[in-house]
Scaffold this motif. Structure first.
Motif, PDB file in Angstrom:
ATOM      1  N   VAL A   1       4.023   6.675 -13.552  1.00 13.45           N
ATOM      2  CA  VAL A   1       4.231   6.359 -12.141  1.00 13.45           C
ATOM      3  C   VAL A   1       2.852   6.088 -11.551  1.00 13.45           C
ATOM      4  CG1 VAL A   1       5.054   7.119  -9.906  1.00 13.45           C
ATOM      5  CG2 VAL A   1       6.342   7.721 -11.956  1.00 13.45           C
ATOM      6  N   ALA A   2       2.618   4.847 -11.176  1.00 16.32           N
ATOM      7  CA  ALA A   2       1.315   4.423 -10.647  1.00 16.32           C
ATOM      8  C   ALA A   2       1.486   4.046  -9.178  1.00 16.32           C
ATOM      9  CB  ALA A   2       0.793   3.234 -11.435  1.00 16.32           C
ATOM     10  N   THR A   3       0.777   4.733  -8.296  1.00 16.47           N
ATOM     11  CA  THR A   3       0.897   4.514  -6.853  1.00 16.47           C
ATOM     12  C   THR A   3      -0.325   3.806  -6.337  1.00 16.47           C
ATOM     13  OG1 THR A   3       2.269   6.503  -6.665  1.00 16.47           O
ATOM     14  CG2 THR A   3       1.284   5.649  -4.634  1.00 16.47           C
TER      15      THR A   3
ATOM     16  N   PRO B   1       0.839  -1.206   0.000  1.00 11.90           N
ATOM     17  CA  PRO B   1       0.000   0.000   0.000  1.00 11.90           C
ATOM     18  C   PRO B   1       0.868   1.249   0.000  1.00 11.90           C
ATOM     19  CG  PRO B   1      -0.859  -1.610   1.540  1.00 11.90           C
ATOM     20  CD  PRO B   1       0.473  -2.139   1.088  1.00 11.90           C
ATOM     21  N   GLY B   2       0.576   2.162  -0.906  1.00 10.66           N
ATOM     22  CA  GLY B   2       1.383   3.372  -1.030  1.00 10.66           C
ATOM     23  C   GLY B   2       2.618   3.203  -1.885  1.00 10.66           C
ATOM     24  N   GLY B   3       2.882   1.968  -2.348  1.00  4.31           N
ATOM     25  CA  GLY B   3       4.034   1.717  -3.198  1.00  4.31           C
ATOM     26  C   GLY B   3       3.799   2.196  -4.620  1.00  4.31           C
ATOM     27  N   SER B   4       4.877   2.338  -5.380  1.00  5.60           N
ATOM     28  CA  SER B   4       4.784   2.891  -6.734  1.00  5.60           C
ATOM     29  C   SER B   4       5.426   1.980  -7.770  1.00  5.60           C
ATOM     30  CB  SER B   4       5.456   4.272  -6.800  1.00  5.60           C
ATOM     31  OG  SER B   4       4.722   5.237  -6.070  1.00  5.60           O
ATOM     32  N   LEU B   5       4.741   1.858  -8.894  1.00  2.08           N
ATOM     33  CA  LEU B   5       5.263   1.218 -10.089  1.00  2.08           C
ATOM     34  C   LEU B   5       5.714   2.330 -11.026  1.00  2.08           C
ATOM     35  CD1 LEU B   5       5.635  -1.151 -12.137  1.00  2.08           C
ATOM     36  CD2 LEU B   5       3.215  -0.835 -12.742  1.00  2.08           C
ATOM     37  N   ALA B   6       7.005   2.357 -11.362  1.00  2.00           N
ATOM     38  CA  ALA B   6       7.571   3.419 -12.196  1.00  2.00           C
ATOM     39  C   ALA B   6       8.053   2.811 -13.507  1.00  2.00           C
ATOM     40  CB  ALA B   6       8.721   4.102 -11.465  1.00  2.00           C
ATOM     41  N   ILE B   7       7.506   3.301 -14.614  1.00  2.00           N
ATOM     42  CA  ILE B   7       7.747   2.701 -15.927  1.00  2.00           C
ATOM     43  C   ILE B   7       8.197   3.775 -16.910  1.00  2.00           C
ATOM     44  CG2 ILE B   7       6.649   1.546 -17.899  1.00  2.00           C
ATOM     45  CD1 ILE B   7       4.551   0.478 -15.888  1.00  2.00           C
ATOM     46  N   GLN B   8       9.176   3.435 -17.718  1.00  2.00           N
ATOM     47  CA  GLN B   8       9.539   4.242 -18.880  1.00  2.00           C
ATOM     48  C   GLN B   8       9.704   3.297 -20.049  1.00  2.00           C
ATOM     49  OE1 GLN B   8      11.775   5.184 -22.036  1.00  2.00           O
ATOM     50  NE2 GLN B   8      13.213   4.596 -20.417  1.00  2.00           N
ATOM     51  N   MET B   9       9.073   3.630 -21.176  1.00  2.00           N
ATOM     52  CA  MET B   9       9.193   2.815 -22.379  1.00  2.00           C
ATOM     53  C   MET B   9       9.495   3.702 -23.587  1.00  2.00           C
ATOM     54  SD  MET B   9       6.116  -0.015 -22.013  1.00  2.00           S
ATOM     55  CE  MET B   9       4.794   1.190 -21.770  1.00  2.00           C
TER      56      MET B   9
END
Length: 256
Positions: free
Chosen positions: A253-255, A121-129
């Protein structure tokens, strides 16, 4: 598909800049568990170690050559060789960092919610493509592959990258699973010395690999000669011989 860490880091400063920009957009957090998916030679992992200095940071990549380079660079960090598409660790992770890797994996509508599900909870998925499949650099790769004596050998090469959705579609995929979603697109203009040859060297470390790997040495030389000639027309050099390579990239960035 095999990867060369040595070739990849030829342009390390330019390739690491998007990682810095992605990292800067992650909301402040006291992260305890951070994983770098598609860590490559460890350049992005190094940024994570410096930024989340009290966290346990790990790296994962499908290339043993990349992982070997990362281990030499960061001997105190745990790196594993694994297929990210089959990665099944449940987590939870405070940060999942995926810089320039998920474009090689299919079915983003399923993949991205699955990765969010591994966040605390509160964590983030950070993506660059990289969002350049329809740039001249990539269109020419496909055209030369389809119109040469190697056409049958390279029939599958054009499908090695996933056709990306637009920002709105990715927002719609992620928002039902997240409290916050930030999506943006940036076009970098990388100054590459050596004219068109610099552009070819850049992509030899990434997008050209699926097209070159099936060929023997003589065929590779022929393919690259045709590609170089086409790149000279598509990307005229500046007066000093430098080519400004436009390189669009999509960030998320999805939190949770």
């Amino acid at each position: 598909m095999s990867w060369s860490a040595k070739q990849y880091v030829t342009f390390e400063q330019e390739r690491t800049r998007p990682s810095r920009d992605l990292l800067a957009a992650i909301p402040p957090t006291q992260a305890g568990s951070v994983i770098d998916l598609g860590c490559g030679p460890g350049n992005s992992t190094e940024l994570l170690v410096e930024h989340f200095n009290s966290a346990t940071v790990r790296g994962l990549d499908s290339s043993s050559d990349m992982v070997d380079a990362a281990r030499k660079r960061l001997p105190a960090v745990a790196f594993d060789t694994a297929d990210i598409g089959q990665w099944d660790e449940p987590g939870p992770f405070d940060v999942i960092f995926a810089n320039a890797v998920l474009q090689w994996l299919p079915d983003h509508a399923t993949l991205l919610p699955s990765l969010v599900g591994k966040l605390a909870p509160g964590g983030s998925l950070a993506i660059q493509m990289p969002d350049n499949l329809h740039q001249p650099s990539h269109r020419l790769m496909r055209e030369i592959a389809a119109n040469g004596p190697w056409a049958s050998q390279l029939a599958a090469a054009a499908d090695s990258r996933t056709e990306m959705a637009d920002a709105s579609a990715y927002y719609s995929i992620l928002k039902p699973h997240c409290s916050r979603v930030d999506v943006w697109r940036t076009t970098y203009h990388h100054p590459l010395a050596g004219g068109a040859a610099g552009v070819v060297e850049w992509f030899k470390g990434s997008a050209l690999r699926p097209f070159l790997e099936p060929l023997d040495e003589a065929q590779r030389e022929q393919y690259l000669a045709r590609y170089l000639k086409a790149i000279e027309q598509a990307y005229p050099a500046q007066d000093d011989g430098t080519v400004l390579l436009p390189f669009p990239r999509l960030f998320m960035v999805a939190t949770r």
